[in-house]
Design an enzyme around this catalytic site. Structure first.
Site, short mmCIF file in Angstrom:
data_model
loop_
_atom_site.label_atom_id
_atom_site.label_comp_id
_atom_site.label_asym_id
_atom_site.label_seq_id
_atom_site.Cartn_x
_atom_site.Cartn_y
_atom_site.Cartn_z
N HIS A 155 0.78 -1.25 0.10
CA HIS A 155 -0.09 0.00 -0.08
C HIS A 155 0.91 1.35 -0.03
O HIS A 155 0.34 2.29 0.50
CB HIS A 155 -0.87 0.15 1.30
CG HIS A 155 -1.69 -1.27 1.65
ND1 HIS A 155 -3.25 -1.45 0.89
CD2 HIS A 155 -1.38 -2.46 2.02
CE1 HIS A 155 -3.40 -2.87 1.09
NE2 HIS A 155 -2.41 -3.21 1.96
N SER A 276 16.17 21.02 -16.22
CA SER A 276 15.12 21.72 -16.77
C SER A 276 15.75 22.96 -17.25
O SER A 276 16.62 23.61 -17.12
CB SER A 276 14.40 22.05 -15.44
OG SER A 276 13.77 23.37 -15.38
#
Ligand code: ARG
Length: 471
Positions: A155, A276
């Site tokens: 999970h 970036s």
């Protein structure tokens, strides 16, 4: 004039020519087409449909074209629709009218089915090597840093400690199944459609067995109608590729999280990261993201071909031409994804301290503690409840399970209302044993079953994988 133009009074409309042309895509089949043609010539000669000299001249012409294809000097004429017609016309331009005998007893329908099977066989062999290379990279990383400990999750929440080697070998298992699926598809696709003609079988006594053997096929296809209509092998390969991409995508997903500084488990090398254009601070795991993203197109290729096939009656239908682009693209994407991930894994840095530090969170040895209580005689359900209470107490005190004091531990055992727990609470060395079981290394060592994460098991599994895969 088109090679099929005998009954036509008008030339083809440019729009249809543009619409139906496949040479840009099926040029990739050129060598397979020529190899298939050479085997067909041998078949025609053996059946007495060509003199030995004619056969030899045709083979020489076809071999010459193979050389031109390999050298990249053969130019494709877009007016000639596809690779088959292009090569036949090129042959005619090299050796003259004798080329007109090549297509005896053959249709583009059995021809393209043959070509694509030959292509697919080569593709599977190349992919097998690429998968193997990535498996070796995973094993190499496991050999180097496999004893690093990290929190295994369920999970996405901290669950139990595992070794990094265990985690990496899970991907080796997945990739081994991918190899198996491709090998399995290869076995089934390795039959020769040649001699099936357009749909009904060639009208000449071709020795289909001998032709199949020459092409490395296991034998001739058993039904001419099936042979020209069947694209099961394309679907099988695409299914294997789609699942293979899903495996790569799952690893890619983990790597993107692990390289986030919040995790800080791994650092990608500069050579497998991108920056970036605006943010000078960024170092992005683009290769992993692109693998994850392109998985979508490969799944799309599989569903596209299934949908293309679902309404087709038997016999060749032109729809079948649409099998190639998705297959070629999917094979290319899977191969490139394997390659880039192999490179990424070979240059990645594992931050063993960050991984280890993360095991301090989430009380991930709780199951090992419960197991230890079971070994001290408690029923598992009772042990689960007791350790749940200890987790709550540790959380309230802001400490780990291994730092709980004797009083807290005895109180939790007594609160269980179970005779075995009460007996254990009275044993003076019980809290010490429990704290020892809460140690991460003890928890790891306790998972000592086949396929478990105990260090002895993982070390052996890594050695076994290396032995199996070599490299
Ligand atoms: N370009 C075709 C394909 O890729 C080859 C077979 C064409 N056969 C035909 N009868 N039009 O499927």
């Amino acid at each position: 004039m088109e090679l099929w133009g005998g009954r036509f009074r008008e030339g083809i409309d440019r729009r249809l020519a543009d619409f139906s042309r496949s040479i840009e895509i099926d040029a990739a089949l050129a060598d397979d087409d020529l190899v298939g043609s050479i085997a067909h010539v041998h078949g025609l000669a053996a059946a007495g449909l060509l003199t030995p000299d004619e056969g030899a001249a045709l083979v020489a012409g076809l071999e010459g074209l193979r050389g031109e294809v390999a050298a990249g000097t053969l130019s494709w004429d877009p007016a000639l629709e596809d690779v088959h017609l292009n090569l036949e016309a090129a042959l005619a331009s090299r050796i003259g009218p004798l080329a007109g005998r090549l297509h005896t007893g053959r249709s583009r329908n059995d021809q393209v089915a043959t070509d694509l099977r030959l292509w697919a066989r080569r593709a599977v062999d190349a992919l097998d090597g690429a998968i193997l290379a990535m498996e070796r990279a995973l094993v190499g990383l496991a050999e180097r840093d496999g004893d690093a400990v990290l929190p295994g999750t369920t999970h996405i929440q901290p669950a139990q400690p595992i070794l990094l080697g265990h985690h990496l070998l899970a991907y080796v298992e997945m990739l081994e199944r991918d190899r198996g699926r491709l090998a399995d598809a290869r076995r089934r696709l390795n039959v020769s459609p040649l001699g099936s003609g357009a749909l009904a079988g060639a009208g000449f006594p071709l020795d289909r067995e001998a032709i199949a053997v020459e092409l490395g096929f296991d034998g001739p296809s058993a039904n001419s109608l099936d042979a020209v209509s069947d694209r099961d092998f394309v679907v099988e390969l695409l299914a294997a590729l789609a699942l293979g991409m899903v495996h790569l995508s799952r690893l890619a997903e983990e790597l993107t999280w692990w390289s986030n500084p919040r995790f800080g488990f791994v650092r990608l090398s500069d050579s497998f990261s991108t920056g970036s254009s605006m943010m000078p601070n960024k170092k992005n795991p683009d290769p992993a993201e692109l693998v994850r993203g392109r998985t979508g197109s490969v799944i799309g290729s599989l569903t596209g071909v299934l949908a293309m096939l679902k309404g087709l009656p038997l016999g060749y239908q032109r729809d079948l031409q649409e099998d190639k682009a998705p297959l070629f693209e999917a094979v290319g994407t899977f191969a490139a994804s394997l390659d880039v991930l192999t490179g990424l894994l070979g240059t990645i840095t594992i931050d063993r301290e960050r991984m280890r530090a993360a095991t301090d969170e989430g009380y991930i040895t709780a199951t090992a503690v419960a197991d230890a209580l079971v070994r001290s005689g408690l029923p598992f359900r009772v042990a689960h409840r007791v350790v749940g209470g200890l987790v709550a107490a540790a959380e309230a005190a802001g400490v780990g399970l291994a730092a709980l004091d004797d009083t807290t531990i005895a109180a939790a055992l007594n609160a269980a209302g179970d005779p075995a727990a009460t007996r254990l609470a009275a044993e003076p060395e019980a809290p010490g044993r429990l704290r020892a079981a809460a140690d991460v290394d003890a928890a790891l060592a306790s998972c000592d079953v086949i396929g478990g994460t105990a260090p002895v098991r993982v070390t052996a599994a890594i050695a076994a994988a290396r032995g199996r895969l070599g490299g």
